[in-house]
Write an enzyme that holds these catalytic residues in place. Structure first.
Site, PDB file in Angstrom:
ATOM      1  N   ARG A  73       0.867  -1.174   0.000  1.00 44.79           N
ATOM      2  CA  ARG A  73       0.000   0.000   0.000  1.00 44.79           C
ATOM      3  C   ARG A  73       0.903   1.222   0.000  1.00 44.79           C
ATOM      4  O   ARG A  73       2.079   1.152   0.377  1.00 44.79           O
ATOM      5  CB  ARG A  73      -0.893   0.030   1.250  1.00 44.79           C
ATOM      6  N   HIS A  74       0.363   2.355  -0.386  1.00 47.98           N
ATOM      7  CA  HIS A  74       1.053   3.637  -0.270  1.00 47.98           C
ATOM      8  C   HIS A  74       1.351   3.909   1.206  1.00 47.98           C
ATOM      9  O   HIS A  74       0.727   3.317   2.093  1.00 47.98           O
ATOM     10  CB  HIS A  74       0.159   4.738  -0.831  1.00 47.98           C
ATOM     11  N   ASN A 132      -5.996   8.757   5.534  1.00 49.22           N
ATOM     12  CA  ASN A 132      -5.897   7.620   6.456  1.00 49.22           C
ATOM     13  C   ASN A 132      -5.917   8.150   7.890  1.00 49.22           C
ATOM     14  O   ASN A 132      -6.587   7.594   8.758  1.00 49.22           O
ATOM     15  CB  ASN A 132      -4.588   6.834   6.263  1.00 49.22           C
ATOM     16  N   ARG A 140      -1.079   9.634  -3.551  1.00 47.26           N
ATOM     17  CA  ARG A 140      -0.449   8.908  -2.441  1.00 47.26           C
ATOM     18  C   ARG A 140       0.440   7.757  -2.908  1.00 47.26           C
ATOM     19  O   ARG A 140       1.413   7.415  -2.238  1.00 47.26           O
ATOM     20  CB  ARG A 140      -1.496   8.459  -1.418  1.00 47.26           C
ATOM     21  N   GLU A 145      -7.756   3.215  -6.267  1.00 44.21           N
ATOM     22  CA  GLU A 145      -8.546   2.602  -5.189  1.00 44.21           C
ATOM     23  C   GLU A 145     -10.017   2.448  -5.596  1.00 44.21           C
ATOM     24  O   GLU A 145     -10.498   3.163  -6.482  1.00 44.21           O
ATOM     25  CB  GLU A 145      -8.423   3.440  -3.900  1.00 44.21           C
ATOM     26  N   HIS A 178      -3.415   0.284  -3.356  1.00 42.23           N
ATOM     27  CA  HIS A 178      -4.368   0.630  -2.304  1.00 42.23           C
ATOM     28  C   HIS A 178      -4.978  -0.632  -1.688  1.00 42.23           C
ATOM     29  O   HIS A 178      -4.968  -1.699  -2.296  1.00 42.23           O
ATOM     30  CB  HIS A 178      -5.490   1.476  -2.902  1.00 42.23           C
TER      31      HIS A 178
HETATM   32  O1  F6P Z   1      -9.313   3.642   4.055  1.00 48.74           O
HETATM   33  C1  F6P Z   1      -8.393   3.424   3.033  1.00 48.74           C
HETATM   34  C2  F6P Z   1      -9.087   2.799   1.842  1.00 48.74           C
HETATM   35  O2  F6P Z   1      -8.121   2.556   0.857  1.00 48.74           O
HETATM   36  C3  F6P Z   1     -10.231   3.659   1.249  1.00 48.74           C
HETATM   37  O3  F6P Z   1      -9.814   4.618   0.323  1.00 48.74           O
HETATM   38  C4  F6P Z   1     -11.107   2.590   0.646  1.00 48.74           C
HETATM   39  O4  F6P Z   1     -12.418   3.014   0.393  1.00 48.74           O
HETATM   40  C5  F6P Z   1     -11.015   1.513   1.691  1.00 48.74           C
HETATM   41  O5  F6P Z   1      -9.710   1.559   2.203  1.00 48.74           O
HETATM   42  C6  F6P Z   1     -11.298   0.112   1.168  1.00 48.74           C
HETATM   43  O6  F6P Z   1     -11.413  -0.764   2.265  1.00 48.74           O
HETATM   44  P1  F6P Z   1     -12.850  -1.311   2.696  1.00 48.74           P
HETATM   45  O7  F6P Z   1     -13.348  -2.029   1.465  1.00 48.74           O
HETATM   46  O8  F6P Z   1     -12.567  -2.229   3.840  1.00 48.74           O
HETATM   47  O9  F6P Z   1     -13.728  -0.159   3.037  1.00 48.74           O
END
Ligand code: F6P
Length: 195
Positions: free
Chosen positions: A8-9, A15, A60, A81, A147
């Site tokens: 990941r970044h 975050n 990022r 992402e 991501h």
């Molecule tokens: O919170 C970081 C992130 O990369 C968000 O940008 C993204 O929506 C999320 O994680 C994805 O994870 P989850 O599917 O568990 O919400």
């Protein structure tokens, strides 16, 4: 065998604030990770004649790759992402309060749930197909800086995890997952560069 390094970044400002999506830059700790990652990659791939660094088109990941020198960098939109659509930029708490039905539908079926005007995990898995084909074709090592949701999908593909598990696979920040494809199947190592 040729390694694929997944990470990941570095920690982003979003975050830190607990906001999903967006296109924020790195926190101090995220910047520190970008430097640690660069020294790790330079050491790990020193003996390789070629290698490449793949990022998404989001700040990022590009900033996380920035300190790595000596390898070509490629930006893929397909590595961006998961698109949270109308929930982009919100915290999970805000979604729960202002869009309880959406929150509940996602909780019930995270794999298939599609954010209004955004994507589902199944959508992400589908758009990653060209990335996977290209990763399989590569003969040199690749460092993929992406991501959480995207890496869950990529990791599940290489580690042969069932589809239903994809949305809950743990992909921590500041950790490199090294995948080696050899005759004995897939080998995996994790390097945690920071706490
Ligand atoms: O919170 C970081 C992130 O990369 C968000 O940008 C993204 O929506 C999320 O994680 C994805 O994870 P989850 O599917 O568990 O919400």
């Amino acid at each position: 065998p040729r390694p694929i390094l997944l990470t990941r970044h570095g920690e982003s400002m979003d975050n830190v604030r607990g906001r999903i999506g967006g296109d924020s830059s790195l926190s101090e700790s995220g910047q520190l990770y970008s430097r640690k990652l660069a020294s790790f990659v330079e050491k790990r791939l020193k003996s390789e004649r070629t290698a490449s660094i793949w990022t998404s088109t989001l700040q990022r990941t590009i900033l996380t790759a920035h300190p790595i020198i000596g390898f070509p960098k490629i930006q893929w939109r397909a590595l961006d992402e998961i698109n949270a659509g109308v929930c982009d930029g919100m915290t999970y708490d805000e979604i729960k309060k202002s869009k309880p039905e959406e929150y509940e539908s996602r909780r019930k079926d995270k794999l298939r749930y599609r954010y209004p005007r955004g994507e589902s995990y199944l959508d992400v898995i589908q758009r990653l197909e060209p990335v996977i084909i290209e990763l399989e074709r590569q003969r040199a090592p690749v460092v993929v800086i992406a991501h959480q949701a995207v890496l869950r999908a990529l990791y599940a593909y290489f580690a042969d995890k069932p589809l239903e598990e994809v949305p809950n696979i743990e992909i921590p920040l500041h950790t490199i997952i090294e995948i080696q494809m050899g005759v004995a199947g897939v080998q995996e190592k994790r390097y945690k560069l920071m706490d």
